[in-house]
Design a protein around this motif. Structure first.
Motif, PDB file in Angstrom:
ATOM      1  N   ILE A  87       0.863  -1.180   0.000  1.00  0.00           N
ATOM      2  CA  ILE A  87       0.000   0.000   0.000  1.00  0.00           C
ATOM      3  C   ILE A  87       0.901   1.233   0.000  1.00  0.00           C
ATOM      4  O   ILE A  87       2.053   1.171   0.444  1.00  0.00           O
ATOM      5  CB  ILE A  87      -0.970   0.006   1.198  1.00  0.00           C
ATOM      6  CG1 ILE A  87      -0.237  -0.122   2.531  1.00  0.00           C
ATOM      7  CG2 ILE A  87      -2.039  -1.054   1.031  1.00  0.00           C
ATOM      8  CD1 ILE A  87      -1.127   0.011   3.751  1.00  0.00           C
ATOM      9  N   THR A 132       5.716   0.457   4.409  1.00  0.00           N
ATOM     10  CA  THR A 132       4.564  -0.416   4.184  1.00  0.00           C
ATOM     11  C   THR A 132       4.976  -1.759   3.593  1.00  0.00           C
ATOM     12  O   THR A 132       5.912  -1.838   2.813  1.00  0.00           O
ATOM     13  CB  THR A 132       3.529   0.262   3.267  1.00  0.00           C
ATOM     14  OG1 THR A 132       4.145   0.546   2.007  1.00  0.00           O
ATOM     15  CG2 THR A 132       2.998   1.553   3.872  1.00  0.00           C
ATOM     16  N   VAL A 140      -2.184  -4.543  -0.425  1.00  0.00           N
ATOM     17  CA  VAL A 140      -2.846  -4.127  -1.659  1.00  0.00           C
ATOM     18  C   VAL A 140      -4.080  -4.983  -1.922  1.00  0.00           C
ATOM     19  O   VAL A 140      -4.240  -6.070  -1.342  1.00  0.00           O
ATOM     20  CB  VAL A 140      -1.883  -4.180  -2.875  1.00  0.00           C
ATOM     21  CG1 VAL A 140      -0.756  -3.185  -2.713  1.00  0.00           C
ATOM     22  CG2 VAL A 140      -1.362  -5.571  -3.112  1.00  0.00           C
ATOM     23  N   TYR A 147      -1.202  -6.821   6.253  1.00  0.00           N
ATOM     24  CA  TYR A 147      -0.301  -5.718   5.969  1.00  0.00           C
ATOM     25  C   TYR A 147       0.440  -5.322   7.231  1.00  0.00           C
ATOM     26  O   TYR A 147       0.073  -5.703   8.345  1.00  0.00           O
ATOM     27  CB  TYR A 147      -1.061  -4.516   5.392  1.00  0.00           C
ATOM     28  CG  TYR A 147      -1.527  -3.513   6.424  1.00  0.00           C
ATOM     29  CD1 TYR A 147      -0.881  -2.284   6.556  1.00  0.00           C
ATOM     30  CD2 TYR A 147      -2.576  -3.799   7.287  1.00  0.00           C
ATOM     31  CE1 TYR A 147      -1.303  -1.374   7.517  1.00  0.00           C
ATOM     32  CE2 TYR A 147      -2.992  -2.898   8.237  1.00  0.00           C
ATOM     33  CZ  TYR A 147      -2.351  -1.687   8.352  1.00  0.00           C
ATOM     34  OH  TYR A 147      -2.752  -0.778   9.309  1.00  0.00           O
TER      35      TYR A 147
END
Length: 181
Positions: free
Chosen positions: A121, A148, A152, A171
């Motif tokens: 992301i 990050t 996604v 994430y």
């Protein structure tokens, strides 16, 4: 040399060796970030956290594009940990909310994003709204999302046959909190 002198020298050497222990780590540097997501001058880092958790996406029809579909960001659900790995808060939404373990929390408005590499992301800069409650979030002016990893939209197909289906992806990101000086 006497035993006493050797003992004093050994103690001094031990103290010198330990002098770096417990030292505060250096403050986060924005130097390597794209300009779009740098916090304006006049703000200082007050807290650094690592957010780890999930981002939910939902398969929806594309706006103003009949017959086309896309994965749409629904919201995050992550734990916020300090640099030592202790949980200090949580990040969830919608709306995107950062909440400290002391109960103070805030929402924010996106200012900018910048690419953070394939499969990650983007970096993000948000301007904080006034905090609710007293505590760590009080007075926070900006939050950066950096470092990050993942997060996604899913690679799975999104179409009429699975419209409304939700997918959760893992994430991790660092959230750096700033206050005006």
């Amino acid at each position: 040399m006497t035993i006493r002198t050797l003992t004093v020298l050994a103690a001094a050497a031990g103290l010198a060796a330990c002098s770096g222990m417990g030292a505060k780590p250096p403050m986060y540097s924005q130097a390597g970030l794209p300009d779009a997501v740098k916090v304006p001058a006049g703000h200082t880092v007050v807290m650094e956290t690592v957010g780890a958790g999930d981002i939910t996406y939902e398969c929806r029809a594309k706006a103003n594009m009949p017959g086309q579909h896309e994965w749409v960001f629904v919201g995050p659900d992550a734990r916020l940990m300090d640099r030592a790995g202790k949980q200090v808060g949580k990040y969830y939404g919608p709306p995107a909310t950062w909440e400290s373990m002391d109960g103070s929390k805030l929402t924010a408005t996106q200012v900018a994003v910048a690419p953070a590499g394939t499969g990650n992301i983007p970096y993000q800069l948000v301007k904080a709204n006034p905090a609710m409650g007293s505590g760590a979030m009080q007075g926070v002016s900006y939050i950066q999302r950096v470092s990050t990893q993942g997060g996604v939209a899913p690679a799975a197909a999104c179409g009429a046959s699975n419209m409304g289906q939700k997918q959760v992806v893992k994430y991790q990101a660092d959230y750096i909190f700033y206050r005006a000086v």
